[in-house]
Design a protein around this motif. Structure first.
Motif, PDB file in Angstrom:
ATOM      1  N   ALA A 480    -133.139  39.133 -33.896  1.00 52.03           N
ATOM      2  CA  ALA A 480    -133.482  39.378 -35.300  1.00 52.03           C
ATOM      3  C   ALA A 480    -132.319  40.060 -36.023  1.00 52.03           C
ATOM      4  N   PHE A 481    -131.671  41.018 -35.353  1.00 48.91           N
ATOM      5  CA  PHE A 481    -130.481  41.655 -35.936  1.00 48.91           C
ATOM      6  C   PHE A 481    -129.395  40.606 -36.180  1.00 48.91           C
ATOM      7  N   PHE A 482    -129.215  39.729 -35.215  1.00 48.79           N
ATOM      8  CA  PHE A 482    -128.224  38.656 -35.338  1.00 48.79           C
ATOM      9  C   PHE A 482    -128.558  37.752 -36.523  1.00 48.79           C
ATOM     10  N   ASP A 483    -129.836  37.431 -36.665  1.00 48.00           N
ATOM     11  CA  ASP A 483    -130.296  36.610 -37.778  1.00 48.00           C
ATOM     12  C   ASP A 483    -130.008  37.307 -39.108  1.00 48.00           C
ATOM     13  N   PHE A 484    -130.254  38.617 -39.158  1.00 51.49           N
ATOM     14  CA  PHE A 484    -129.960  39.395 -40.358  1.00 51.49           C
ATOM     15  C   PHE A 484    -128.472  39.290 -40.700  1.00 51.49           C
ATOM     16  N   GLU A 485    -127.628  39.467 -39.707  1.00 48.49           N
ATOM     17  CA  GLU A 485    -126.188  39.379 -39.955  1.00 48.49           C
ATOM     18  C   GLU A 485    -125.792  37.994 -40.463  1.00 48.49           C
ATOM     19  N   GLN A 486    -126.340  36.961 -39.845  1.00 48.06           N
ATOM     20  CA  GLN A 486    -125.999  35.611 -40.284  1.00 48.06           C
ATOM     21  C   GLN A 486    -126.376  35.402 -41.751  1.00 48.06           C
ATOM     22  N   ARG A 487    -127.564  35.843 -42.129  1.00 46.56           N
ATOM     23  CA  ARG A 487    -128.012  35.654 -43.510  1.00 46.56           C
ATOM     24  C   ARG A 487    -127.162  36.487 -44.469  1.00 46.56           C
ATOM     25  N   VAL A 488    -126.843  37.703 -44.074  1.00 43.67           N
ATOM     26  CA  VAL A 488    -126.044  38.576 -44.944  1.00 43.67           C
ATOM     27  C   VAL A 488    -124.649  38.003 -45.141  1.00 43.67           C
ATOM     28  N   HIS A 489    -123.984  37.626 -44.069  1.00 41.22           N
ATOM     29  CA  HIS A 489    -122.610  37.124 -44.183  1.00 41.22           C
ATOM     30  C   HIS A 489    -122.568  35.792 -44.925  1.00 41.22           C
ATOM     31  N   THR A 490    -123.567  34.952 -44.711  1.00 40.27           N
ATOM     32  CA  THR A 490    -123.609  33.674 -45.420  1.00 40.27           C
ATOM     33  C   THR A 490    -123.826  33.884 -46.913  1.00 40.27           C
ATOM     34  N   GLU A 491    -124.770  34.747 -47.256  1.00 34.87           N
ATOM     35  CA  GLU A 491    -125.070  34.982 -48.668  1.00 34.87           C
ATOM     36  C   GLU A 491    -123.969  35.780 -49.353  1.00 34.87           C
ATOM     37  N   ARG A 492    -123.294  36.661 -48.601  1.00 39.51           N
ATOM     38  CA  ARG A 492    -122.219  37.470 -49.194  1.00 39.51           C
ATOM     39  C   ARG A 492    -121.079  36.594 -49.699  1.00 39.51           C
ATOM     40  N   ALA A 493    -120.915  35.413 -49.108  1.00 33.26           N
ATOM     41  CA  ALA A 493    -119.853  34.511 -49.556  1.00 33.26           C
ATOM     42  C   ALA A 493    -120.036  34.101 -51.013  1.00 33.26           C
ATOM     43  N   GLY A 494    -121.258  34.210 -51.523  1.00 29.23           N
ATOM     44  CA  GLY A 494    -121.531  33.860 -52.910  1.00 29.23           C
ATOM     45  C   GLY A 494    -121.477  35.035 -53.856  1.00 29.23           C
ATOM     46  N   GLY A 495    -121.187  36.221 -53.363  1.00 29.26           N
ATOM     47  CA  GLY A 495    -121.112  37.401 -54.215  1.00 29.26           C
ATOM     48  C   GLY A 495    -121.737  38.611 -53.553  1.00 29.26           C
ATOM     49  N   GLU A 496    -121.481  39.785 -54.113  1.00 24.15           N
ATOM     50  CA  GLU A 496    -121.973  41.036 -53.538  1.00 24.15           C
ATOM     51  C   GLU A 496    -123.497  41.078 -53.520  1.00 24.15           C
ATOM     52  N   LEU A 497    -124.033  41.665 -52.461  1.00 23.36           N
ATOM     53  CA  LEU A 497    -125.479  41.799 -52.312  1.00 23.36           C
ATOM     54  C   LEU A 497    -125.896  43.211 -52.708  1.00 23.36           C
ATOM     55  N   THR A 498    -126.922  43.309 -53.512  1.00 24.57           N
ATOM     56  CA  THR A 498    -127.440  44.628 -53.871  1.00 24.57           C
ATOM     57  C   THR A 498    -128.160  45.240 -52.680  1.00 24.57           C
ATOM     58  N   ALA A 499    -128.364  46.536 -52.736  1.00 30.26           N
ATOM     59  CA  ALA A 499    -129.120  47.199 -51.675  1.00 30.26           C
ATOM     60  C   ALA A 499    -130.530  46.626 -51.596  1.00 30.26           C
ATOM     61  N   ASP A 500    -131.118  46.294 -52.752  1.00 29.25           N
ATOM     62  CA  ASP A 500    -132.458  45.696 -52.755  1.00 29.25           C
ATOM     63  C   ASP A 500    -132.454  44.361 -52.034  1.00 29.25           C
ATOM     64  N   ARG A 501    -131.414  43.557 -52.260  1.00 23.50           N
ATOM     65  CA  ARG A 501    -131.355  42.251 -51.612  1.00 23.50           C
ATOM     66  C   ARG A 501    -131.161  42.397 -50.110  1.00 23.50           C
ATOM     67  N   LEU A 502    -130.340  43.331 -49.698  1.00 22.77           N
ATOM     68  CA  LEU A 502    -130.184  43.586 -48.264  1.00 22.77           C
ATOM     69  C   LEU A 502    -131.518  43.990 -47.651  1.00 22.77           C
ATOM     70  N   GLY A 503    -132.278  44.804 -48.375  1.00 19.98           N
ATOM     71  CA  GLY A 503    -133.603  45.191 -47.903  1.00 19.98           C
ATOM     72  C   GLY A 503    -134.546  44.007 -47.798  1.00 19.98           C
ATOM     73  N   GLU A 504    -134.448  43.085 -48.736  1.00 22.03           N
ATOM     74  CA  GLU A 504    -135.300  41.885 -48.699  1.00 22.03           C
ATOM     75  C   GLU A 504    -134.989  41.026 -47.481  1.00 22.03           C
ATOM     76  N   ILE A 505    -133.707  40.852 -47.208  1.00 15.03           N
ATOM     77  CA  ILE A 505    -133.323  40.062 -46.034  1.00 15.03           C
ATOM     78  C   ILE A 505    -133.808  40.750 -44.755  1.00 15.03           C
ATOM     79  N   TRP A 506    -133.639  42.067 -44.697  1.00 14.68           N
ATOM     80  CA  TRP A 506    -134.097  42.838 -43.545  1.00 14.68           C
ATOM     81  C   TRP A 506    -135.600  42.667 -43.324  1.00 14.68           C
ATOM     82  N   MET A 507    -136.365  42.796 -44.379  1.00 14.46           N
ATOM     83  CA  MET A 507    -137.818  42.683 -44.249  1.00 14.46           C
ATOM     84  C   MET A 507    -138.230  41.274 -43.830  1.00 14.46           C
ATOM     85  N   ALA A 508    -137.501  40.269 -44.305  1.00 23.06           N
ATOM     86  CA  ALA A 508    -137.829  38.892 -43.939  1.00 23.06           C
ATOM     87  C   ALA A 508    -137.649  38.666 -42.440  1.00 23.06           C
ATOM     88  N   VAL A 509    -136.536  39.122 -41.885  1.00 22.15           N
ATOM     89  CA  VAL A 509    -136.304  38.889 -40.455  1.00 22.15           C
ATOM     90  C   VAL A 509    -137.213  39.770 -39.602  1.00 22.15           C
TER      91      VAL A 509
END
Length: 616
Positions: A480-509
């Protein structure tokens, strides 16, 4: 080069907090907890020996550059072997220096004098090692036929064939010498500086729980307290404290993710995880198969187990702060340090007296640091230092059964590092996927010894449930941690992620991996922020799941083996980085590239859950 001590081993995140030497009257009597003595590396931060080594290596590195830069192609086999030996000698001394600096720093991350020493050591070593950057770059420019001819002509050079093989894995991804030198020199004010900011922030945080100001480690430990009110308070305060600092953690995460994206683009890595897989000497498809197998198993493993656990507590749902709560009948008695030592060494000894003998050296000498101190690094790790010295273990012992498992885990790393050290500095380094084999195997040996000695059915159920939780933390949580990293790094390529968005990805995984029985609140959205591997070692975490599933399969072979297993196992550990996973596992009839391999490993966990389900 080993730039510093290893990052904290947080594979069990909320459960594996550093352990505290509790004063009498403030907790259980754990006995005398050892602290490490780093004199085997250097007598002190200001020691003449340390200064002399820095000065000697500065001179040696400049001479090495003058002697060999631009000349490797013209060397014969023996001359090339002599160059590698000198490179190895210099690199080992520099690694020794940074091991010492890193261990001192991990012992107290908030002391300004220590922080200054650590940063100064990084900067000085970085400058010195800049003179060595050319060497591996030039090795990678050699033609295959020319290198093969050199290897054939020199037995001395042939010894280094595995190291040359691994260096040349990165041929397609290296940049020009000038760019590589620039990146090398900027490391200390780039990624390393952000790592330090993260470490010192975590170490300085205080959590007001139970009328006390607790460290991060102590606060996380409260999530496995017997008192539900303590767990709830801890869960709430931890989430709130991380939330108060979430903008800083989001900035660190965004910056390092962007830094990696730029690096990956320049080096032509196709995916964010590709560099990690290459350094682990493991094929992309093997990692993909592992991740898919674990994610497909979520319903039959974690979802099913936490549904059972909620029922054991008389509830339909389990609050996240109760996920690692002791079972209702579990007294989780305090285990003194000397008893923990005897339990672990006894389990190792029943498997192999040689393995136990190596492990005993850590206890007989001051190679372990166990007490919790303000400013000490959270988690646990085993740092190999260099073959000419010995490994050191950082554990944080609070006397719980899980702390005994942590000790068994890190001791496994330690004995593996001693065995692999016989290969020498350059050949001893083991890929992370296989580095976790000895540690998880050591845990399994200790668990089986404890389970086999227990006759009370209630206690056996509790021990089995605790092991399942540890395995879920090692396999499901880490994927699940690995999945979180994959989603974060993939989405970060499109621009900075807010703390709220990081929290959303965390809660999803977390929701996907832990299942419908877990109940979360907004505070849990911030729990992603303290996982050190996201900062220190992107995509490291799948190595734990790899190791656990591998060990499950390996242990099944051990149970069916009549003779010779221990000898083959020690030979595998002694190989260090000389062999790949296929070659290492072949003597045991195992193949990690076979999709059925992962099902076999996950089947062991599933079988434990089945057994608990039958017991009700």
């Amino acid at each position: 080069m080993k730039r510093s001590a290893a990052p904290p081993d947080n594979r069990m995140a909320e459960t594996m907090a550093p352990d505290t030497a509790v004063a009498k009257g403030d907790g259980p009597d754990l006995g005398t907890l050892p602290s490490w003595d780093l004199n085997d590396l250097y007598p002190g931060m200001d020691s003449p020996e340390l200064k002399a080594d820095l000065d000697r290596m500065e001179t040696a590195s400049k001479e090495f550059h003058a002697t060999y830069a631009g000349k490797l192609a013209g060397l014969d086999g023996n001359g090339f072997a002599a160059a590698i030996r000198e490179y190895e000698r210099i690199d080992e001394v520099l690694s020794r220096i940074m091991s010492f600096a890193g261990l001192v720093y991990n012992g107290n991350m908030v002391d300004p004098a220590i922080a200054k020493f650590y940063q100064s050591a990084q900067e000085r070593v970085n400058v010195i090692s800049t003179h060595l950057v050319f060497f591996t770059l030039e090795i990678n420019r050699l033609e295959e036929r020319d290198l093969a001819a050199k290897l054939k002509a020199s037995k001395d050079l042939a010894r280094y064939a595995p190291w040359l093989r691994d260096v040349r894995l990165f041929r397609e991804h290296q940049l020009s010498d000038e760019v590589e030198r620039l990146l090398h020199e900027k490391h200390v004010v780039g990624r390393a500086a952000w790592n330090r900011l993260f470490d010192e922030t975590i170490a300085s945080l205080r959590f007001p729980i139970g009328g006390k100001e607790l460290t991060c480690a102590e606060a996380l430990n409260r999530l496995s307290d017997r008192d539900p009110a303590v767990r709830k308070e801890a869960g709430t305060v931890i989430g709130r404290t991380f939330g108060d600092n979430i903008r800083l953690f989001a900035l660190v995460t965004n910056t390092l993710a962007k830094d990696k994206e730029i690096d990956d683009k320049w080096r032509s890595y196709p995916r964010p995880v590709s560099a990690r897989n290459l350094s682990n000497r493991v094929e992309d498809e093997v990692v993909d198969a592992l991740v898919k197998a674990v994610k497909d198993a979520y319903p039959s493993l974690s979802h099913r187990y936490y549904t059972m656990k909620a029922k054991w507590f008389g509830q339909d749902h389990l609050d996240y702060w109760d996920r690692n709560a002791p079972l209702p009948d579990d007294t989780d008695r305090s285990i003194r340090w000397d008893e923990a030592r005897d339990l672990v060494l006894g389990a190792y000894g029943r498997f192999s007296p040689e393995l136990a003998g190596l492990g005993k050296r850590f206890f007989d000498n001051a190679w372990i640091d166990a007490p919790v101190r303000p400013g000490k690094a959270p988690g646990a790790f085993a740092h190999p230092t260099v073959p000419s010295v010995h490994p050191y273990l950082l554990v944080n012992y609070q006397g719980k059964t899980r702390d005994v498992m942590t000790l068994a885990h890190e001791l496994g790393h330690g004995v593996h590092q001693i065995l692999a050290g016989k290969q020498g500095h350059l050949l001893s380094d083991t890929p992370l996927t296989l580095a976790e084999t000895a540690s998880v195997f050591g845990e399994m040996l200790t668990f089986r010894a404890l389970l086999d000695s227990e006759t009370d059915p209630k206690r056996r159920k509790i021990m089995l449930a605790t092991k399942v939780e540890d395995m879920l933390n090692t396999v499901v949580r880490q994927i699940a941690f690995f999945d979180f990293e994959q989603r974060v790094h993939t989405e970060r390529a499109g621009g900075e992620l807010t703390a709220d968005r990081l929290g959303e990805i965390w809660m999803a995984v977390q929701t996907e991996s832990l299942g419908p029985a877990l109940r979360f609140d907004d505070g849990y959205r911030n729990y992603w922020s303290y996982i050190p591997h996201f900062i220190h070692s992107p995509f490291y975490v799948y190595a734990y799941a790899f190791g656990d599933c591998l060990v499950n399969s390996l242990y099944a072979v051990y149970q069916d083996a009549e003779k010779g297993f221990a000898e083959k196992y020690l030979a595998m550990l002694s190989a260090g980085g000389t062999l790949r996973h296929k070659e290492l596992l072949a003597p045991f009839g195992l193949d990690a590239s076979d999709p059925a391999f992962w099902q076999k490993g996950l089947g062991v966990i599933r079988g434990f859950v089945d057994e608990l389900e039958k017991q009700g």
